[in-house]
Design an enzyme around this catalytic site. Sequence first.
Site, PDB file in Angstrom:
ATOM      1  CG  ASP A   3      -1.076  -7.793  42.922  1.00  0.00           C
ATOM      2  OD1 ASP A   3      -1.170  -8.809  42.603  1.00  0.00           O
ATOM      3  OD2 ASP A   3      -0.473  -7.685  44.479  1.00  0.00           O
TER       4      ASP A   3
HETATM    5  N1  URA Z   1       4.425  -7.127  43.660  1.00  0.00           N
HETATM    6  C1  URA Z   1       3.048  -7.194  44.669  1.00  0.00           C
HETATM    7  O1  URA Z   1       2.711  -7.449  45.590  1.00  0.00           O
HETATM    8  N2  URA Z   1       2.639  -6.549  43.959  1.00  0.00           N
HETATM    9  C2  URA Z   1       1.971  -5.705  42.369  1.00  0.00           C
HETATM   10  O2  URA Z   1       1.490  -5.341  41.914  1.00  0.00           O
HETATM   11  C3  URA Z   1       3.789  -6.276  41.898  1.00  0.00           C
HETATM   12  C4  URA Z   1       4.205  -6.806  42.575  1.00  0.00           C
END
Ligand code: URA
Length: 247
Positions: A107
């Site tokens: 993310d």
């Molecule tokens: N899980 C998440 O919630 N975000 C990420 O970036 C990776 C795994």
Amino acid sequence: MNKVVRLQKFLAGAGVASRRKAEEYIAQGRVKVDGKVVTAMGLQIVPDKQKVFFDNKEVRTEKKTVYILLNKPKGYVTTLSDPQGRPIVSSLLPGIKERVFPVGRLDLDTEGALLLTNDGELAQRILHPSNEVFKTYEARVKGVPSPASLRALEKGIMLEEKKTAPARARIKRKNKQNSVIIITIHEGRKRQVKKMLQAVGHPVQSLKRLAYGQLGLDNLEVGKFRFLHQNDIKKIFSKKSSLQTKK
Ligand code: URA
């Protein structure tokens, strides 16, 4: 005899993207064979005789494969271009001429280990659920999960009508308001760690990926990268999760 290969496999082998992503590119009309856009899936081509173009650039198979581990900072997107103009991870790889792509995603506000390569076949192996590559995260969360919540995370919880696969979770540090959880999963569902912790009542405040299998960041600084070698690649597929070794 000239070798025949499926178009998406050819694109992955040439380092354009993972096979799954290559299928998306084909469906989006970004791939041409001998000058004609191909959107149908499963076309067989003869690489020695036909010319394949991705985004109007010829795709050639002779290439050097590179494997990179980046410590992604927050605020960078893991796509190769961003219509909203946000910073992209490839801008953190000065001097890398090969067209590398991220293996999986993180993310915008997640930092940590991000693998990039131009080896589509390896990316496919890492991403394919049957290979169960462990990913270990450190999540700072609101509150302190109870032993029952940790057990629930480990056994699997319902997310969007599908139970999560078995995971490992433990508390690394805690105070009255917050705690730091180390969690290892082998699926790659969107925002999975945040959703899992939210589901047990502990919203994530910050998230960092520490490792793929046994391949960790070690001393890699945020925003920096290093090249990986074959022994590093082996560590990705290790069936020991970081949790089992770094107690
Ligand atoms: N899980 C998440 O919630 N975000 C990420 O970036 C990776 C795994």
